[in-house]
Design an enzyme around this catalytic site. Structure first.
Site, PDB file in Angstrom:
ATOM      1  N   GLY A  37       0.836  -1.209   0.000  1.00 26.28           N
ATOM      2  CA  GLY A  37       0.000   0.000   0.000  1.00 26.28           C
ATOM      3  C   GLY A  37       0.863   1.249   0.000  1.00 26.28           C
ATOM      4  N   HIS A  38       1.905   1.271   0.840  1.00 27.44           N
ATOM      5  CA  HIS A  38       2.817   2.416   0.858  1.00 27.44           C
ATOM      6  C   HIS A  38       3.572   2.513  -0.472  1.00 27.44           C
ATOM      7  CE1 HIS A  38       2.626   1.485   5.306  1.00 27.44           C
ATOM      8  NE2 HIS A  38       2.340   2.763   5.303  1.00 27.44           N
ATOM      9  N   GLN A  62      -0.260  10.577  18.163  1.00 28.89           N
ATOM     10  CA  GLN A  62      -1.530  10.085  17.624  1.00 28.89           C
ATOM     11  C   GLN A  62      -1.944   8.744  18.219  1.00 28.89           C
ATOM     12  OE1 GLN A  62       0.159  10.065  13.470  1.00 28.89           O
ATOM     13  NE2 GLN A  62      -1.141   8.273  13.220  1.00 28.89           N
ATOM     14  N   GLY A 151      -3.093   7.392   1.552  1.00 29.20           N
ATOM     15  CA  GLY A 151      -3.943   6.265   1.163  1.00 29.20           C
ATOM     16  C   GLY A 151      -5.405   6.559   1.476  1.00 29.20           C
ATOM     17  N   LYS A 153      -7.378   4.323   2.283  1.00 27.89           N
ATOM     18  CA  LYS A 153      -7.808   3.413   3.351  1.00 27.89           C
ATOM     19  C   LYS A 153      -8.149   4.193   4.621  1.00 27.89           C
ATOM     20  CE  LYS A 153      -5.236   0.781   6.061  1.00 27.89           C
ATOM     21  NZ  LYS A 153      -5.773   0.991   7.411  1.00 27.89           N
ATOM     22  N   GLN A 157      -8.904  10.269   7.833  1.00 28.79           N
ATOM     23  CA  GLN A 157      -7.635  11.013   7.909  1.00 28.79           C
ATOM     24  C   GLN A 157      -7.445  11.883   6.670  1.00 28.79           C
ATOM     25  OE1 GLN A 157      -3.658   9.491   9.317  1.00 28.79           O
ATOM     26  NE2 GLN A 157      -3.346   9.085   7.160  1.00 28.79           N
ATOM     27  N   VAL A 180      -4.867  -0.662  -1.411  1.00 28.26           N
ATOM     28  CA  VAL A 180      -4.278  -1.883  -1.974  1.00 28.26           C
ATOM     29  C   VAL A 180      -4.706  -3.038  -1.070  1.00 28.26           C
ATOM     30  CG1 VAL A 180      -2.119  -3.069  -2.545  1.00 28.26           C
ATOM     31  CG2 VAL A 180      -2.330  -0.594  -2.934  1.00 28.26           C
ATOM     32  N   SER A 189      -2.453  -3.253   5.610  1.00 25.98           N
ATOM     33  CA  SER A 189      -2.255  -2.389   6.773  1.00 25.98           C
ATOM     34  C   SER A 189      -1.043  -2.895   7.530  1.00 25.98           C
ATOM     35  CB  SER A 189      -3.481  -2.460   7.684  1.00 25.98           C
ATOM     36  OG  SER A 189      -3.169  -1.937   8.958  1.00 25.98           O
TER      37      SER A 189
HETATM   38  O1  PAF Z   1      -1.261   7.346   7.965  1.00 25.78           O
HETATM   39  C1  PAF Z   1      -0.228   7.347   8.657  1.00 25.78           C
HETATM   40  O2  PAF Z   1       0.652   6.488   8.524  1.00 25.78           O
HETATM   41  C2  PAF Z   1      -0.055   8.436   9.708  1.00 25.78           C
HETATM   42  O3  PAF Z   1      -1.263   8.772  10.298  1.00 25.78           O
HETATM   43  C3  PAF Z   1       0.663   9.680   9.168  1.00 25.78           C
HETATM   44  C4  PAF Z   1      -0.149  10.361   8.075  1.00 25.78           C
HETATM   45  C5  PAF Z   1       2.022   9.287   8.616  1.00 25.78           C
HETATM   46  C6  PAF Z   1       0.872  10.686  10.290  1.00 25.78           C
HETATM   47  O4  PAF Z   1       1.646  10.143  11.315  1.00 25.78           O
END
Ligand code: PAF
Length: 304
Positions: A37-38, A62, A151, A153, A157, A180, A189
């Site tokens: 996915g990344h 977070q 993403g 997904k 966000q 993906v 994930s």
């Molecule tokens: O989606 C993520 O992996 C995180 O929330 C992000 C956008 C890198 C912020 O830490």
């Protein structure tokens, strides 16, 4: 292999000099544990930009749950390979102290996510989106990207970051990339590696629930029928899977829909905890999903 910098400030010097020379800077913020996915996000940035930067930072701000933060997978060597193969030029891996000099005291300046964060992930993970907006605001400030890729997904966000960019007048274009999926449809994930084989099998009910809701929509079902279709599929995996929410929302406001208007304005959202691992997924009503159709057991209805 990409260049690696442990300093956000130094990476920013490189990116801002390149931007001043007219180069287009693509940025993919991540928390590491990179997967396909990344890679899709980095590839999208590569296709559109001259210099592609990926950040790897497990953002403590977070995570409400300390054990979730501690268990978050950290796989830097493998991440560098994934990032390099996808076309990343520079990976920046800042320390907590650079982003949050007062840590573990809270940062003195933060960005509050606002009403879009009130429901869904925001309700189940208080403070989560304030942590996301704060870190993304800082990363954007340091890197100065022309394009940032996220993403779809993490649908909520992406909606919140989009609003932040508009409200704070960031000079950055945002691009959302479709989810993906694994061969059985489970959204890729970083958390999937924490699933036991049994939990992994149960998790496949999540994309199946999206398919069921799409089928219900195709037959003219309204939000209540779609929600019930999702809940019924998830109930079939209930020994290991605890649903958090299954909803049909307006894709912009993220508020629950009471009627389906324009089909493109609706979004199906699901969150469930599968054997202790929180997973989320989402889809449009008519969006083609790479999810194989499998028959699923409907739970037996109890007579009242
Ligand atoms: O989606 C993520 O992996 C995180 O929330 C992000 C956008 C890198 C912020 O830490």
């Amino acid at each position: 292999m990409p260049e690696v910098s442990t300093s956000l400030a130094q990476a920013g010097v490189v990116t801002k000099a390149a931007r001043a020379q007219g180069k287009r800077i693509g940025f993919v913020p991540t928390m590491g544990a990179l997967h396909a996915g990344h890679a899709a996000l980095i590839e999208a940035a590569r296709e559109r930009c001259d210099l592609v930067v990926t950040s790897i930072f497990v953002n403590p701000l977070q995570f409400g749950d300390q054990s979730d933060l501690e268990r978050y997978p950290r796989t830097l060597d493998q991440d560098l390979e994934v990032a390099g193969a996808a076309g990343c030029d520079l990976v920046v891996t800042p320390e907590v102290a650079e982003l949050y000099p007062t840590w573990p005291e809270p940062p003195s300046i933060t960005v509050t996510a606002g009403p879009l964060a009130r429901r869904w992930e925001g309700a189940s993970r208080p403070g989560h989106f304030d942590g996301v907006t704060t870190v993304v605001a800082k990363l954007f400030g340091a890197i100065g990207p022309c394009l940032a890729v996220f993403g779809q997904k993490d649908f909520q966000q992406l909606a919140i970051v989009t609003e932040m960019v508009e409200q704070l007048f960031y000079d950055v274009e945002l691009l959302g990339i479709p989810t993906v999926r694994e061969p059985d449809g489970l959204a890729r994930s970083s958390r999937n590696v924490r699933l036991s084989p049994q939990a992994r099998a149960a998790a496949a009910a999540i994309p199946q629930a999206l398919l069921a809701a799409q089928a219900s929509a195709a037959q003219g079902g309204g939000p209540a029928a779609l929600t019930e279709a999702m809940a019924e599929v998830l109930a079939g995996a209930r020994s290991l899977l605890v649903p958090d929410y299954t909803v049909v929302v307006d894709r912009r406001t993220l508020e629950p829909l009471v009627a389906l208007g324009e089909p493109n304005s609706a979004r199906l959202l699901i969150a469930a905890v599968v054997d202790g691992v929180r997973l989320i997924d989402n889809a449009g009503l008519a969006e083609p999903l790479e999810v194989p159709t499998v028959p699923h057991d409907r739970p037996e209805r109890m007579e009242p």
